[in-house]
Scaffold this motif. Structure first.
Motif, PDB file in Angstrom:
ATOM      1  N   UNK A  47       0.830  -1.205   0.000  1.00  0.00           N
ATOM      2  CA  UNK A  47       0.000   0.000   0.000  1.00  0.00           C
ATOM      3  C   UNK A  47       0.865   1.255   0.000  1.00  0.00           C
ATOM      4  N   UNK A  48       0.239   2.348  -0.347  1.00  0.00           N
ATOM      5  CA  UNK A  48       0.968   3.610  -0.319  1.00  0.00           C
ATOM      6  C   UNK A  48       1.306   3.988   1.113  1.00  0.00           C
ATOM      7  N   UNK A  49       2.363   4.747   1.265  1.00  0.00           N
ATOM      8  CA  UNK A  49       2.807   5.216   2.570  1.00  0.00           C
ATOM      9  C   UNK A  49       2.686   6.736   2.601  1.00  0.00           C
ATOM     10  N   UNK A  77      -9.880   0.696  -0.906  1.00  0.00           N
ATOM     11  CA  UNK A  77     -10.731  -0.369  -1.451  1.00  0.00           C
ATOM     12  C   UNK A  77      -9.940  -1.240  -2.420  1.00  0.00           C
ATOM     13  N   UNK A  78      -9.145  -0.611  -3.241  1.00  0.00           N
ATOM     14  CA  UNK A  78      -8.325  -1.363  -4.191  1.00  0.00           C
ATOM     15  C   UNK A  78      -7.310  -2.237  -3.453  1.00  0.00           C
ATOM     16  N   UNK A  79      -6.732  -1.683  -2.378  1.00  0.00           N
ATOM     17  CA  UNK A  79      -5.751  -2.445  -1.613  1.00  0.00           C
ATOM     18  C   UNK A  79      -6.389  -3.682  -0.977  1.00  0.00           C
ATOM     19  N   UNK A  85      -7.028 -11.021  -3.251  1.00  0.00           N
ATOM     20  CA  UNK A  85      -6.483 -11.799  -4.373  1.00  0.00           C
ATOM     21  C   UNK A  85      -5.218 -12.534  -3.955  1.00  0.00           C
ATOM     22  N   UNK A  86      -4.378 -11.857  -3.175  1.00  0.00           N
ATOM     23  CA  UNK A  86      -3.150 -12.503  -2.717  1.00  0.00           C
ATOM     24  C   UNK A  86      -3.474 -13.670  -1.771  1.00  0.00           C
ATOM     25  N   UNK A 765      -7.572 -11.443   4.686  1.00  0.00           N
ATOM     26  CA  UNK A 765      -8.800 -11.787   3.960  1.00  0.00           C
ATOM     27  C   UNK A 765      -9.940 -10.957   4.533  1.00  0.00           C
ATOM     28  N   UNK A 766     -10.542 -10.125   3.682  1.00  0.00           N
ATOM     29  CA  UNK A 766     -11.607  -9.226   4.135  1.00  0.00           C
ATOM     30  C   UNK A 766     -12.935  -9.588   3.494  1.00  0.00           C
ATOM     31  N   UNK A 767     -13.957  -9.785   4.332  1.00  0.00           N
ATOM     32  CA  UNK A 767     -15.325  -9.955   3.846  1.00  0.00           C
ATOM     33  C   UNK A 767     -15.872  -8.567   3.556  1.00  0.00           C
ATOM     34  N   UNK A 768     -16.152  -8.280   2.308  1.00  0.00           N
ATOM     35  CA  UNK A 768     -16.515  -6.915   1.908  1.00  0.00           C
ATOM     36  C   UNK A 768     -17.978  -6.579   2.164  1.00  0.00           C
TER      37      UNK A 768
END
Length: 801
Positions: A47-49, A77-79, A85-86, A765-768
């Protein structure tokens, strides 16, 4: 716990061995253990810092991932999607194992489950989960038993010959909204209305629904969100409810009148102090409604409690206060034929200081509730603490803890206490409820019917599937109504029948009486011949004995060679759940050890166990947990370098701190909806629950408390450059209790600062779509558990045939 007792409950107040004191210094190899693990060909997302500094009390803390607090940021959200995916790629080679685990877990579960009926007035209420469905259905049918023929005939006409009525189908709600979480369910005294609270997003913003059970329709009304607790008045048209503020603190009591139209509901009470929550309950007989304004940790010094009562027969007559707020004093009320029975720790004399230790039972006449003198009924002995009570037409039920074990008893009402100034419980001729094992948890059922003489509980242990037991308070007998069915269970499970006499009371040092021998037993299964359940006492860093429950297979476990999982929580005075779970058999049968550490900060014998592990003493919880982990290895229960840890929510603070302090003790960990960024969260009073959490963890605006929190906060204490255990972190995007950013920040910081090989085995792992409590469906829970087990097997290098 049964479905009915969990969702439809009546609210009420609230052989061992020793080891030498272990050294807490790490002695394990620091060789990187991630090399043999198969990882995706691509690296995890970075992620960006964004530079951000927190400065307080002479400290300047860098927080480059503070920006993740903005969950609407497209980059965030993209992260999260990239992290998902990872995680999917990381777990790709475990798909076959996951399917195997899910399949075998399902084969142990009956296709349809249901609760036994429970009488409430003229109706029998029950729940069941239909075959192939995820969620329960609440039903009832008219009770035609033990009624005169004319009443029975009238019942047939009114209730359609005892036909089943579906009151609430969770599956239909889930299909409509995509998510379902039902908070409270309350049936009106005349059984014509069902009031319930519904969360359809996972955000815990519960909306109020009232269903007319005569026509099956939801009563149209102006929407009300943020509803927490409910209580009906006797007129069956007036409904009291509490609503929460923006920080999820229940702070107002309102009442609504059914059938009045869309007029504004009446405000009854407002708690303006942001450190207090308001809760509603009804006395068992329905005569009074209690309004409790209390802090989150009401057992602590400096905490105050207000209790008001409302006459449920005259609901708009106003509130009557039970005493004023006194530091550390608690009151829990029930009503019985003109008397209030009160659980309290209030000083008995003006010159006596409140000890804050344990409750005793008192009573007073309704008209004397504000009197400074109550009639004391009894005080627990030194080895016994009083936890809770329930009351019926002819009996008082008490929940106790004796020598560290749960216990329940009943006392006949009315009680004659005029003859003695001070009584012990033995003076009241109690009936101690027989239970099959010291390891059993005792969970009261809903027990809604005031005139009933049968008290229902759910008994469970790591080796005894949930049993629903009815205790006949009048006859002093009991019967096992139902036990959770385990299909394909080990053939040598011990099967007890009506000739078996329970001996658990002798282990508690309580003498049996002849009445206790008159028991009615159906057959029930105990798997203690297949799975061993041991309770040990582990000496922590300061000499305190910490309870540790250890479960393993008699056949598959191998001393010094088995992998293990250590469960921990240690917060809010909550007892760690050690009840039966059929999915654990998939690991136990493969030789794994399951252990449960009841560390300080959680629930214990008395409030002092919680007090000694919270606030400035939180480090005790962490040291207790580490001591239990080392005990498992030193005593040969778990193979060295094969120990993992599991925590949920605030329990992850415990796990995360232990991983930082002793990274070589644990090979892997699973942290669910984790509270890891405690310092930054407590510095933001606008977050939900932050102010309430000051009582549990401390207020970082106070220097001493800031430094204490900083010393163990998982996010601030990640060791840079070293190896790190493999970790599965699961989060929910709509979690309103623990922000999803806490998990994302912690994972990013671990990846940024620790061994590059190890950190590739830390996945998020995030449940959206879900909230703090996840999806909660019957089969979706199995899939989640199989995922967890497959992760542990992979990163620990264990082949699960």
């Amino acid at each position: 716990m049964s479905l009915l007792s969990r969702l439809f409950s009546h609210a009420s107040p609230r052989t061992q061995s020793l080891t030498l004191i272990p050294s807490l210094s790490s002695s394990f190899s620091s060789v990187c253990r991630a090399e043999p693990i198969s990882v995706p060909s691509h690296f995890p997302p970075v992620p960006k810092s964004v530079p951000f500094t927190v400065s307080l009390h002479g400290h300047s803390l860098q927080d480059p991932y503070h920006w993740m607090r903005n969950t609407n940021d497209p980059d965030f959200l993209n992260h999260l999607n990239l992290e998902n995916s990872y995680a999917q790629a990381f777990m790709a080679d475990t798909q076959s194992l996951q399917r195997t685990l899910v399949s075998e877990m399902k084969t142990r579960m009956p296709p349809k489950v249901s609760t036994p009926v429970e009488r409430f007035g003229p109706w029998l209420y029950y729940e069941y989960i239909p075959e192939g469905k995820e969620y329960p259905v609440l039903c009832r049918r008219f009770n035609t038993e033990k009624r005169r023929w004319a009443e029975r005939l009238l019942g047939y006409v009114k209730a359609g010959v005892g036909r089943e009525e579906i009151l609430l189908d969770w599956n239909e709600v889930a299909e409509k909204y995509g998510y379902v979480h039902v908070g409270q369910c309350r049936i009106s005294p005349n059984h014509n209305f069902l009031a319930y609270t519904l969360d359809a997003t996972g955000s815990e913003q519960f909306m109020l629904q009232v269903k007319d059970l005569k026509n099956g329709c939801i009563i149209p009304r102006a929407p009300v969100d943020g509803v927490v607790s409910l209580a009906w008045a006797q007129d069956c048209r007036t409904l009291f409810y509490t609503i929460a503020d923006d920080n999820q603190r229940p702070y107002r009591v309102l009442c609504t009148k059914l059938g009045v139209g869309n007029t504004d509901d009446t405000l009854v009470f407002t708690e303006n102090d942001s450190s207090y929550c308001v809760d509603l309950t009804s006395t068992k007989d329905g005569k009074f409604i209690t309004v409790n304004s209390n802090s989150r940790s009401s057992s602590e010094e400096g905490i105050y409690l207000f209790v008001y009562v409302v006459d449920a027969t005259d609901p708009l007559s106003g509130l009557q206060r039970v005493h004023g707020r006194v530091s550390g004093v608690q009151y829990f009320l029930e009503h019985h034929f003109g008397f209030f029975y009160i659980l309290t720790n209030a000083p008995m004399k003006e010159n006596m200081k409140c000890s804050n230790e344990g409750l005793y039972l008192a009573r007073c006449r309704v008209g004397d509730i504000q009197s400074t003198t109550w009639q004391n009924i009894f005080f627990p002995s030194e080895d016994t603490s009083l936890q809770d009570m329930d009351i019926f037409n002819g009996h008082l039920v008490l929940c106790l803890n004796k020598n560290g074990f749960p216990m329940m008893c009943s006392i006949d009402l009315p009680i004659n206490v005029d003859c003695k100034p001070q009584m012990q419980i033995e003076d009241l001729d109690p009936w101690i409820f027989p239970i099959p094992s010291n390891s059993c948890t005792i969970e009261p059922g809903s027990n809604l019917d005031f005139v009933n003489s049968v008290y229902r509980v759910v008994l469970s242990s790591p080796v005894i599937p949930d049993m629903i037991v009815d205790y006949d308070l009048a006859r002093r007998t009991f019967s096992i109504v139902q036990q959770e069915e385990v299909l394909g269970a080990p053939g040598n499970a011990r099967l007890y029948s009506s000739g078996y006499k329970l001996d658990a009371l002798q282990h508690r040092g309580i003498e049996k009486v002849e009445k206790d021998q008159n028991v009615e037993l159906r057959r029930w299964k105990d798997f203690s011949d297949t799975y061993c359940c041991e309770r040990k006492e582990v000496i922590s860093h300061d000499g305190v004995r910490v309870p540790l429950t250890i479960v393993y297979s008699q056949k598959a476990w191998k001393s010094g060679q088995s992998p293990g999982i250590l469960h921990g929580y240690g917060a809010y005075g909550e007892v760690l759940d050690k009840s039966w779970r059929v999915d654990r058999l998939s690991l136990l049968d493969r030789g794994w050890v399951m252990a449960f550490a009841d560390v300080r900060g959680g629930g214990g014998d008395d409030p002092s166990w919680h007090k000694s592990g919270h606030g400035l003493l939180k480090q005790n919880s962490i040291n207790d947990f580490v001591s239990c982990g080392r005990y498992l290895i030193d005593e040969g229960y778990v193979q060295r370098d094969q120990l993992s840890a599991i925590g949920v929510s605030a329990g992850c603070l415990l796990i995360g701190a232990a991983l930082n302090m002793f990274p070589n003790l644990f090979r892997a960990a699973i942290m669910k909806v984790p509270f890891l960024d405690i310092l930054n969260s407590l510095l933001d009073p606008t977050l939900p629950l932050t102010i309430l959490d000051y009582e549990e963890f401390g207020n970082p605006q106070i220097k001493a408390q800031f430094e204490c929190i900083l010393s163990y906060s998982p996010y601030e204490n990640i060791r840079r450059g070293g190896c790190h255990p493999s970790v599965l972190v699961t989060a929910s995007f709509n979690d309103s209790r623990v922000g999803v950013w806490e998990a994302a920040k912690w994972v990013a910081k671990v990846r940024d600062g620790t061994c590059s090989l190890c950190s590739r085995c830390v996945i998020l792992k995030t449940n959206m779509t879900a909230g703090h409590f996840g999806e909660g469906g019957r089969y979706s829970q199995l899939e989640e558990t199989a995922y967890d087990y497959a992760f542990l097997a992979k990163v620990m290098g264990i082949h699960m045939n």
